[in-house]
Design a protein around this motif. Structure first.
Motif, PDB file in Angstrom:
ATOM      1  N   PHE A 165      21.277 -45.821 -87.839  1.00 26.18           N
ATOM      2  CA  PHE A 165      22.685 -46.004 -88.210  1.00 26.18           C
ATOM      3  C   PHE A 165      22.983 -47.433 -88.660  1.00 26.18           C
ATOM      4  O   PHE A 165      23.961 -47.676 -89.358  1.00 26.18           O
ATOM      5  CB  PHE A 165      23.569 -45.622 -87.017  1.00 26.18           C
ATOM      6  N   ALA A 166      22.140 -48.357 -88.282  1.00 22.04           N
ATOM      7  CA  ALA A 166      22.369 -49.762 -88.634  1.00 22.04           C
ATOM      8  C   ALA A 166      21.710 -50.092 -89.973  1.00 22.04           C
ATOM      9  O   ALA A 166      20.687 -49.515 -90.334  1.00 22.04           O
ATOM     10  CB  ALA A 166      21.805 -50.669 -87.548  1.00 22.04           C
ATOM     11  N   THR A 167      22.316 -51.016 -90.693  1.00 21.33           N
ATOM     12  CA  THR A 167      21.701 -51.484 -91.944  1.00 21.33           C
ATOM     13  C   THR A 167      20.421 -52.237 -91.606  1.00 21.33           C
ATOM     14  O   THR A 167      20.439 -53.174 -90.806  1.00 21.33           O
ATOM     15  CB  THR A 167      22.653 -52.405 -92.707  1.00 21.33           C
ATOM     16  N   PRO A 168      19.278 -51.842 -92.177  1.00 22.79           N
ATOM     17  CA  PRO A 168      18.017 -52.470 -91.781  1.00 22.79           C
ATOM     18  C   PRO A 168      17.854 -53.861 -92.380  1.00 22.79           C
ATOM     19  O   PRO A 168      18.393 -54.156 -93.453  1.00 22.79           O
ATOM     20  CB  PRO A 168      16.961 -51.513 -92.350  1.00 22.79           C
ATOM     21  N   PRO A 169      17.098 -54.720 -91.720  1.00 20.78           N
ATOM     22  CA  PRO A 169      16.773 -56.017 -92.294  1.00 20.78           C
ATOM     23  C   PRO A 169      15.728 -55.853 -93.394  1.00 20.78           C
ATOM     24  O   PRO A 169      15.234 -54.747 -93.643  1.00 20.78           O
ATOM     25  CB  PRO A 169      16.196 -56.801 -91.107  1.00 20.78           C
ATOM     26  N   LEU A 170      15.393 -56.956 -94.035  1.00 19.21           N
ATOM     27  CA  LEU A 170      14.381 -56.963 -95.095  1.00 19.21           C
ATOM     28  C   LEU A 170      13.140 -57.663 -94.575  1.00 19.21           C
ATOM     29  O   LEU A 170      13.218 -58.758 -94.027  1.00 19.21           O
ATOM     30  CB  LEU A 170      14.904 -57.694 -96.331  1.00 19.21           C
ATOM     31  N   ASP A 171      11.990 -57.024 -94.734  1.00 16.79           N
ATOM     32  CA  ASP A 171      10.724 -57.601 -94.293  1.00 16.79           C
ATOM     33  C   ASP A 171       9.889 -58.025 -95.496  1.00 16.79           C
ATOM     34  O   ASP A 171       9.848 -57.321 -96.514  1.00 16.79           O
ATOM     35  CB  ASP A 171       9.928 -56.599 -93.458  1.00 16.79           C
ATOM     36  N   LEU A 172       9.211 -59.138 -95.343  1.00 17.87           N
ATOM     37  CA  LEU A 172       8.329 -59.668 -96.373  1.00 17.87           C
ATOM     38  C   LEU A 172       6.932 -59.842 -95.792  1.00 17.87           C
ATOM     39  O   LEU A 172       6.782 -60.228 -94.629  1.00 17.87           O
ATOM     40  CB  LEU A 172       8.823 -61.024 -96.883  1.00 17.87           C
ATOM     41  N   THR A 173       5.929 -59.558 -96.604  1.00 15.97           N
ATOM     42  CA  THR A 173       4.552 -59.878 -96.238  1.00 15.97           C
ATOM     43  C   THR A 173       4.159 -61.158 -96.962  1.00 15.97           C
ATOM     44  O   THR A 173       4.152 -61.186 -98.197  1.00 15.97           O
ATOM     45  CB  THR A 173       3.592 -58.742 -96.622  1.00 15.97           C
ATOM     46  N   PRO A 174       3.862 -62.224 -96.229  1.00 19.39           N
ATOM     47  CA  PRO A 174       3.525 -63.498 -96.873  1.00 19.39           C
ATOM     48  C   PRO A 174       2.083 -63.505 -97.360  1.00 19.39           C
ATOM     49  O   PRO A 174       1.192 -62.943 -96.712  1.00 19.39           O
ATOM     50  CB  PRO A 174       3.730 -64.521 -95.757  1.00 19.39           C
ATOM     51  N   ARG A 175       1.864 -64.166 -98.486  1.00 20.33           N
ATOM     52  CA  ARG A 175       0.495 -64.318 -98.973  1.00 20.33           C
ATOM     53  C   ARG A 175      -0.211 -65.454 -98.237  1.00 20.33           C
ATOM     54  O   ARG A 175      -1.410 -65.396 -98.008  1.00 20.33           O
ATOM     55  CB  ARG A 175       0.505 -64.596-100.473  1.00 20.33           C
ATOM     56  N   GLY A 176       0.546 -66.475 -97.860  1.00 17.29           N
ATOM     57  CA  GLY A 176       0.001 -67.608 -97.129  1.00 17.29           C
ATOM     58  C   GLY A 176       0.592 -67.675 -95.741  1.00 17.29           C
ATOM     59  O   GLY A 176       0.944 -66.649 -95.147  1.00 17.29           O
ATOM     60  N   GLY A 308       9.544 -41.326 -91.107  1.00 20.56           N
ATOM     61  CA  GLY A 308       9.589 -42.618 -90.431  1.00 20.56           C
ATOM     62  C   GLY A 308      10.400 -43.664 -91.169  1.00 20.56           C
ATOM     63  O   GLY A 308      10.662 -44.732 -90.614  1.00 20.56           O
ATOM     64  N   THR A 309      10.814 -43.374 -92.391  1.00 20.16           N
ATOM     65  CA  THR A 309      11.510 -44.378 -93.210  1.00 20.16           C
ATOM     66  C   THR A 309      13.016 -44.145 -93.294  1.00 20.16           C
ATOM     67  O   THR A 309      13.683 -44.757 -94.123  1.00 20.16           O
ATOM     68  CB  THR A 309      10.933 -44.405 -94.637  1.00 20.16           C
ATOM     69  N   ILE A 310      13.547 -43.282 -92.443  1.00 20.88           N
ATOM     70  CA  ILE A 310      14.968 -42.923 -92.558  1.00 20.88           C
ATOM     71  C   ILE A 310      15.879 -44.122 -92.352  1.00 20.88           C
ATOM     72  O   ILE A 310      16.978 -44.180 -92.911  1.00 20.88           O
ATOM     73  CB  ILE A 310      15.305 -41.779 -91.583  1.00 20.88           C
ATOM     74  N   ARG A 311      15.467 -45.106 -91.548  1.00 24.32           N
ATOM     75  CA  ARG A 311      16.326 -46.287 -91.360  1.00 24.32           C
ATOM     76  C   ARG A 311      16.565 -47.007 -92.685  1.00 24.32           C
ATOM     77  O   ARG A 311      17.613 -47.631 -92.875  1.00 24.32           O
ATOM     78  CB  ARG A 311      15.713 -47.258 -90.337  1.00 24.32           C
ATOM     79  N   GLN A 408      15.902 -56.408 -82.934  1.00 19.98           N
ATOM     80  CA  GLN A 408      15.631 -57.193 -84.131  1.00 19.98           C
ATOM     81  C   GLN A 408      15.734 -56.360 -85.409  1.00 19.98           C
ATOM     82  O   GLN A 408      15.420 -56.850 -86.493  1.00 19.98           O
ATOM     83  CB  GLN A 408      14.228 -57.813 -84.059  1.00 19.98           C
ATOM     84  N   GLY A 409      16.178 -55.104 -85.301  1.00 23.89           N
ATOM     85  CA  GLY A 409      16.343 -54.283 -86.497  1.00 23.89           C
ATOM     86  C   GLY A 409      15.393 -53.116 -86.595  1.00 23.89           C
ATOM     87  O   GLY A 409      15.455 -52.332 -87.536  1.00 23.89           O
ATOM     88  N   GLY A 410      14.461 -52.974 -85.617  1.00 27.52           N
ATOM     89  CA  GLY A 410      13.582 -51.822 -85.589  1.00 27.52           C
ATOM     90  C   GLY A 410      12.419 -51.917 -86.555  1.00 27.52           C
ATOM     91  O   GLY A 410      12.199 -52.931 -87.224  1.00 27.52           O
ATOM     92  N   LEU A 411      11.657 -50.838 -86.620  1.00 26.14           N
ATOM     93  CA  LEU A 411      10.507 -50.696 -87.514  1.00 26.14           C
ATOM     94  C   LEU A 411      10.552 -49.310 -88.149  1.00 26.14           C
ATOM     95  O   LEU A 411      11.163 -48.387 -87.599  1.00 26.14           O
ATOM     96  CB  LEU A 411       9.186 -50.824 -86.761  1.00 26.14           C
ATOM     97  N   ASP A 412       9.883 -49.148 -89.261  1.00 23.53           N
ATOM     98  CA  ASP A 412       9.673 -47.800 -89.769  1.00 23.53           C
ATOM     99  C   ASP A 412       8.761 -47.047 -88.808  1.00 23.53           C
ATOM    100  O   ASP A 412       7.919 -47.639 -88.125  1.00 23.53           O
ATOM    101  CB  ASP A 412       9.004 -47.845 -91.142  1.00 23.53           C
ATOM    102  N   GLY A 413       8.935 -45.734 -88.757  1.00 20.33           N
ATOM    103  CA  GLY A 413       8.025 -44.918 -87.992  1.00 20.33           C
ATOM    104  C   GLY A 413       6.696 -44.793 -88.721  1.00 20.33           C
ATOM    105  O   GLY A 413       6.670 -44.511 -89.925  1.00 20.33           O
ATOM    106  N   PHE A 414       5.590 -45.010 -88.029  1.00 19.13           N
ATOM    107  CA  PHE A 414       4.270 -44.959 -88.643  1.00 19.13           C
ATOM    108  C   PHE A 414       3.263 -44.428 -87.642  1.00 19.13           C
ATOM    109  O   PHE A 414       3.416 -44.607 -86.433  1.00 19.13           O
ATOM    110  CB  PHE A 414       3.814 -46.362 -89.081  1.00 19.13           C
ATOM    111  N   TYR A 415       2.234 -43.786 -88.169  1.00 22.56           N
ATOM    112  CA  TYR A 415       1.059 -43.462 -87.372  1.00 22.56           C
ATOM    113  C   TYR A 415      -0.144 -44.099 -88.045  1.00 22.56           C
ATOM    114  O   TYR A 415      -0.290 -44.006 -89.279  1.00 22.56           O
ATOM    115  CB  TYR A 415       0.844 -41.960 -87.232  1.00 22.56           C
ATOM    116  N   ILE A 416      -1.022 -44.735 -87.265  1.00 21.08           N
ATOM    117  CA  ILE A 416      -2.167 -45.472 -87.812  1.00 21.08           C
ATOM    118  C   ILE A 416      -3.370 -45.208 -86.912  1.00 21.08           C
ATOM    119  O   ILE A 416      -3.275 -45.349 -85.682  1.00 21.08           O
ATOM    120  CB  ILE A 416      -1.891 -46.981 -87.857  1.00 21.08           C
ATOM    121  N   ALA A 417      -4.498 -44.865 -87.511  1.00 23.86           N
ATOM    122  CA  ALA A 417      -5.743 -44.715 -86.754  1.00 23.86           C
ATOM    123  C   ALA A 417      -6.893 -45.258 -87.585  1.00 23.86           C
ATOM    124  O   ALA A 417      -6.908 -45.130 -88.814  1.00 23.86           O
ATOM    125  CB  ALA A 417      -5.998 -43.260 -86.394  1.00 23.86           C
ATOM    126  N   CYS A 418      -7.860 -45.875 -86.908  1.00 20.43           N
ATOM    127  CA  CYS A 418      -9.061 -46.389 -87.549  1.00 20.43           C
ATOM    128  C   CYS A 418     -10.235 -45.511 -87.146  1.00 20.43           C
ATOM    129  O   CYS A 418     -10.523 -45.332 -85.961  1.00 20.43           O
ATOM    130  CB  CYS A 418      -9.309 -47.832 -87.138  1.00 20.43           C
TER     131      CYS A 418
END
Length: 421
Positions: A165-176, A308-311, A408-418
């Protein structure tokens, strides 16, 4: 008579009609040029109005039902919804009501209802803001809420809905260094290494955009490539690459990356992102199930329900009904089987989906382990900075939910396995 001039409210209303009436996703509408008629400064506003309305749809309907004797046509209801949300979130009631009435009145199919729209919205302007805050947090539709409650329990789902229900923040992946990017854009560094901004404004105007110092990528979406931990010189396949965030992470690590995607248009975005960041990868447009080669590592971000991306994409529950999820689950299994056959001996594979449904995550890995003798889950690969051991599931994957880091604004829902052969 001249065609009505486009405005942010008019365009937002048109997008709502197509999402709720035709089952279109906002990403499809934007790719088709839904905002192109607007000046650049108005595009973000139109998108924000539509997204806010979708997030607050349940509350808007609850307020409107108090003043409607019968259900109006969908286009009129959507105009009432948009105006109600905007008014209740602090918009100028006079301007909102006047334009809503004008938009309804200019359409031959709905013009006769402009008086009703005016009367209802003036009542909303008087009573709505105070009533709005007393209503419950909007819930997911039953077709999605029921399986999530079964998987995680009602309290956890309610916590996810609060984040949605909350407006999500913006996330950046830094190169450095993340600290350098955070200082430049005025953000914070999350435990996993992403940079988060509360109110970003126009992304392309942020420091470091033109120089390719970072790219937009939800913090959860950045974790799979970190778990893969590509090494310089490794041959790595990004199996469903677009829009390219993971490809850039792998290339920045020094890997020899092959980025594969079925869509030529989406691959053009990958090429543009690589060009902006000065990173390199081999781009291949083609069917992942027909791709051949041998790789040290593969990242398979499989096509999925995107629940998982509904936010960030509140249109999804209103445009979809879950009827196509069975076909997606079958496709995921076939892609995972094929990807495992592309690994060199001793290679590793990251399987991930931006889904909250266990059938698209945990269950896929359990079935793969049964089907492929010698296949193992590498739990040690999950020991990355910021990864909470509590996120690790019984079969050895990571389960991320929107209510993680909710303050802090939450995360997208994800599943990850190696996986390793």
């Amino acid at each position: 008579m001249a065609a009505p001039q486009s405005s942010p409210r008019r365009v937002a209303h048109q997008m709502l009609d197509r999402i709720t009436g035709e089952g279109r996703l906002m990403s499809e509408l934007l790719a088709a040029g839904a905002l192109d008629r607007l000046e650049p400064a108005d595009r973000a506003r139109a998108q924000r109005l539509a997204l806010d309305t979708l997030r607050g749809l349940e509350r808007a309907d609850r307020l409107l039902e108090r003043h409607l004797r019968k259900n109006p046509p969908l286009s009129v209801r959507n105009m009432l919804r948009l105006a109600t949300v905007e008014i209740c979130m602090g918009g100028d009631a006079h301007g909102v009501v006047n334009e809503a009435v004008a938009i309804v009145g200019q359409d031959k199919r709905t013009g006769a209802l402009k008086g009703m729209v005016n009367a209802v919205l003036r009542k909303i302007a008087a009573e709505g803001p105070a009533a709005w805050v007393k209503l419950r947090v909007p819930r997911l539709p039953k077709w999605l809420r029921a399986p999530l409650v079964e998987a995680y329990g009602a309290p956890a789902v309610a916590a996810m809905e609060a984040v949605h229900f909350a407006t999500p923040p913006l996330d950046l992946t830094p190169r450095g260094p993340a600290t350098d990017v955070a200082a430049a854009v005025g953000g914070i560094v999350l435990p996993t290494g992403s940079v988060r901004l509360g109110a970003a404004g126009q992304v392309t105007s942020l420091p470091g955009y033109d120089s390719g110092d970072w790219w937009v990528q939800d913090a959860a979406a950045a974790i799979p490539a970190r778990v893969l931990a590509a090494q310089p010189g490794e041959a790595v396949l990004d199996m469903c690459a677009a829009p390219g965030g993971k490809t850039m992470q792998l290339a920045a690590a020094g890997a020899r990356v092959t980025a594969l995607d079925l869509s030529e248009a989406r691959m053009a975005r990958v090429a543009a992102n690589l060009a902006r960041t000065g990173l390199q990868a081999t781009l291949v447009v083609g069917d992942a199930l027909e791709h051949d080669g041998r790789y040290d590592a593969i990242l398979l971000d499989a096509p999925c329900s995107a629940t998982g991306t509904i936010r960030r994409h509140p249109d999804l529950p209103h445009a979809k009904d879950g009827s196509d999820f069975g076909a997606l689950i079958d496709l995921q299994a076939r892609m995972l089987d094929h990807a495992l056959g592309l690994l060199k001996p001793g290679g590793r594979l990251i399987y991930c989906t931006c889904s909250l449904l266990p059938d698209e995550g945990e269950c896929q890995i359990e079935e793969a382990l049964e089907s492929h003798p010698g296949l193992v889950v590498d739990r040690d690969a999950l020991a990355r900075p910021g990864v909470d051991p509590a996120w690790i599931t019984p079969e050895g994957g990571l389960r991320l939910r929107p209510d993680v880091w909710a303050e802090q604004g939450g995360l997208d829902g994800f599943y990850i396995a190696c996986l390793r052969m």
